[in-house]
Write a protein that holds these residues in place. Structure first.
Motif, PDB file in Angstrom:
ATOM      1  N   ASP A 188      34.324  40.110  40.945  1.00 33.90           N
ATOM      2  CA  ASP A 188      36.002  40.035  40.935  1.00 33.90           C
ATOM      3  C   ASP A 188      36.508  39.079  41.942  1.00 33.90           C
ATOM      4  O   ASP A 188      37.803  38.701  41.976  1.00 33.90           O
ATOM      5  CB  ASP A 188      36.598  41.454  41.016  1.00 33.90           C
ATOM      6  CG  ASP A 188      36.507  42.217  39.735  1.00 33.90           C
ATOM      7  OD1 ASP A 188      36.295  41.467  38.605  1.00 33.90           O
ATOM      8  OD2 ASP A 188      36.720  43.288  39.708  1.00 33.90           O
ATOM      9  N   ILE A 189      35.702  38.717  42.908  1.00 30.70           N
ATOM     10  CA  ILE A 189      36.083  38.086  44.090  1.00 30.70           C
ATOM     11  C   ILE A 189      36.579  36.554  43.688  1.00 30.70           C
ATOM     12  O   ILE A 189      37.627  36.033  44.213  1.00 30.70           O
ATOM     13  CB  ILE A 189      34.995  37.895  44.979  1.00 30.70           C
ATOM     14  CG1 ILE A 189      35.669  37.442  46.550  1.00 30.70           C
ATOM     15  CG2 ILE A 189      34.055  37.129  44.598  1.00 30.70           C
ATOM     16  CD1 ILE A 189      36.481  38.227  47.145  1.00 30.70           C
ATOM     17  N   THR A 190      36.114  35.939  42.517  1.00 32.95           N
ATOM     18  CA  THR A 190      36.698  34.780  42.104  1.00 32.95           C
ATOM     19  C   THR A 190      38.072  34.805  41.859  1.00 32.95           C
ATOM     20  O   THR A 190      38.891  33.679  41.841  1.00 32.95           O
ATOM     21  CB  THR A 190      36.034  34.403  40.838  1.00 32.95           C
ATOM     22  OG1 THR A 190      34.435  34.416  40.857  1.00 32.95           O
ATOM     23  CG2 THR A 190      36.358  33.146  40.133  1.00 32.95           C
ATOM     24  N   GLN A 191      38.722  35.818  41.071  1.00 30.06           N
ATOM     25  CA  GLN A 191      40.123  36.048  40.844  1.00 30.06           C
ATOM     26  C   GLN A 191      40.701  35.984  41.944  1.00 30.06           C
ATOM     27  O   GLN A 191      42.067  35.670  42.082  1.00 30.06           O
ATOM     28  CB  GLN A 191      40.153  37.230  39.838  1.00 30.06           C
ATOM     29  CG  GLN A 191      39.567  37.292  38.827  1.00 30.06           C
ATOM     30  CD  GLN A 191      39.631  35.911  37.745  1.00 30.06           C
ATOM     31  OE1 GLN A 191      40.573  35.710  37.484  1.00 30.06           O
ATOM     32  NE2 GLN A 191      38.385  35.433  37.052  1.00 30.06           N
ATOM     33  N   VAL A 192      40.328  36.669  43.125  1.00 28.61           N
ATOM     34  CA  VAL A 192      40.933  36.843  44.263  1.00 28.61           C
ATOM     35  C   VAL A 192      41.282  35.638  45.079  1.00 28.61           C
ATOM     36  O   VAL A 192      42.287  35.260  45.567  1.00 28.61           O
ATOM     37  CB  VAL A 192      40.244  37.968  45.269  1.00 28.61           C
ATOM     38  CG1 VAL A 192      40.947  38.110  46.709  1.00 28.61           C
ATOM     39  CG2 VAL A 192      40.313  39.489  44.597  1.00 28.61           C
TER      40      VAL A 192
END
Length: 277
Positions: A188-192
């Protein structure tokens, strides 16, 4: 349990890895840059025409439609001044944003390299940074051509712009190492990072000078690491101001520390990459 010496967190190992694999990094950067435009009619020329088109659009929108002026450079500024100053800031932001947004997927998208024991995984984030650096330098060329066209001169401090890039690239490399390792475990770090880079665009002095911030908010501006690089890029590329040596040394030391922290995290985490992927 034997510890692979290539997994050492020593900063000397990072320097040695870059030195030993420099030709490989250059070749992978070339392949990535060319691959981005493979199949298009004019190929690599798009890397020049894209920023040229964007600068033309910025000039028209901000100087003709909004008639925006950049505070603090006097009343004699021309219609194109705002667009050139804005574009210089956008160049720095674009490098940081591209590296930060790509970093979380750089290892995940190269699983075949993870399985190869002899492949230096630590260079993958640097390849992404190298590709971003290439496009940034093309944009700098467009900026300088615009200055020659409209101002008919370039400040000699353009030669000092690579000096400004040293701490910037060190810091970006550290962040890329950290995020590329984190992205293996937290997808999910990509969205962050996408949200954070968007926030950074509007909270950094790109559309406005730092002096335009209200006094009560200026303290927060000092916490934004991008501010220093935006100011120094404009100083060297546009205003003809020599970077302050003491500030540069401080920025370089901090960036080198960030680079080491990111590298150390990557090295500690890489042992589990194969298990997760």
């Amino acid at each position: 349990m034997l510890i692979n010496p290539n997994h050492s967190i020593s900063p000397l190992v990072a320097v040695k890895s870059v030195s030993d694999n420099f030709e490989l990094i250059v070749q992978m950067v070339k392949r990535e840059v060319i691959g981005r435009y493979r199949g298009s009619m004019i190929g690599l020329a798009w890397s020049f025409f894209n920023p040229l088109l964007m600068l033309a659009i910025y000039t028209f929108v901000f100087s003709v439609i909004f008639q925006t002026r950049w505070a603090g450079i006097g009343e004699e500024q021309s219609r194109t001044d705002f667009a050139i100053i804005f574009f210089a800031g956008l160049i720095i932001y674009g490098l940081v944003a591209e590296c930060v947004n790509r970093a979380p997927t750089i290892v995940v998208s190269n699983v075949n390299y993870v399985k190869k024991v002899v492949f230096p995984l630590e260079i993958l984030p640097l390849v992404a940074c190298g590709s971003a650096l290439f496009h940034m330098l093309v944009s700098v060329v467009v900026l300088l051509l615009a200055e020659l066209l409209f101002a008919h001169q370039l400040p000699w401090t353009v030669l000092l712009f690579p000096v400004v890039l040293v701490p910037l690239l060190l810091g970006v490399a550290g962040i890329s190492w950290f995020l590329s390792a984190l992205g293996v475990f937290v997808r999910d770090i990509t969205q962050v990072t996408a949200m954070l880079t968007t926030m950074l665009l509007f909270l950094s002095p790109i559309f406005f000078p730092a002096s335009a911030m209200p006094a009560e908010l200026k303290i927060w501006m000092t916490l934004n690491p991008l501010v220093y690089f935006l100011d120094e890029a404009r100083n060297t590329l546009i205003y003809g101001v020599v970077p302050d040596l003491s500030n540069w040394i401080v920025a370089t030391c901090i960036s080198a520390f960030v680079a080491w922290l990111g590298f150390a995290w990557f090295q500690k985490s890489r042992r589990a990459f194969a298990d997760v992927l």
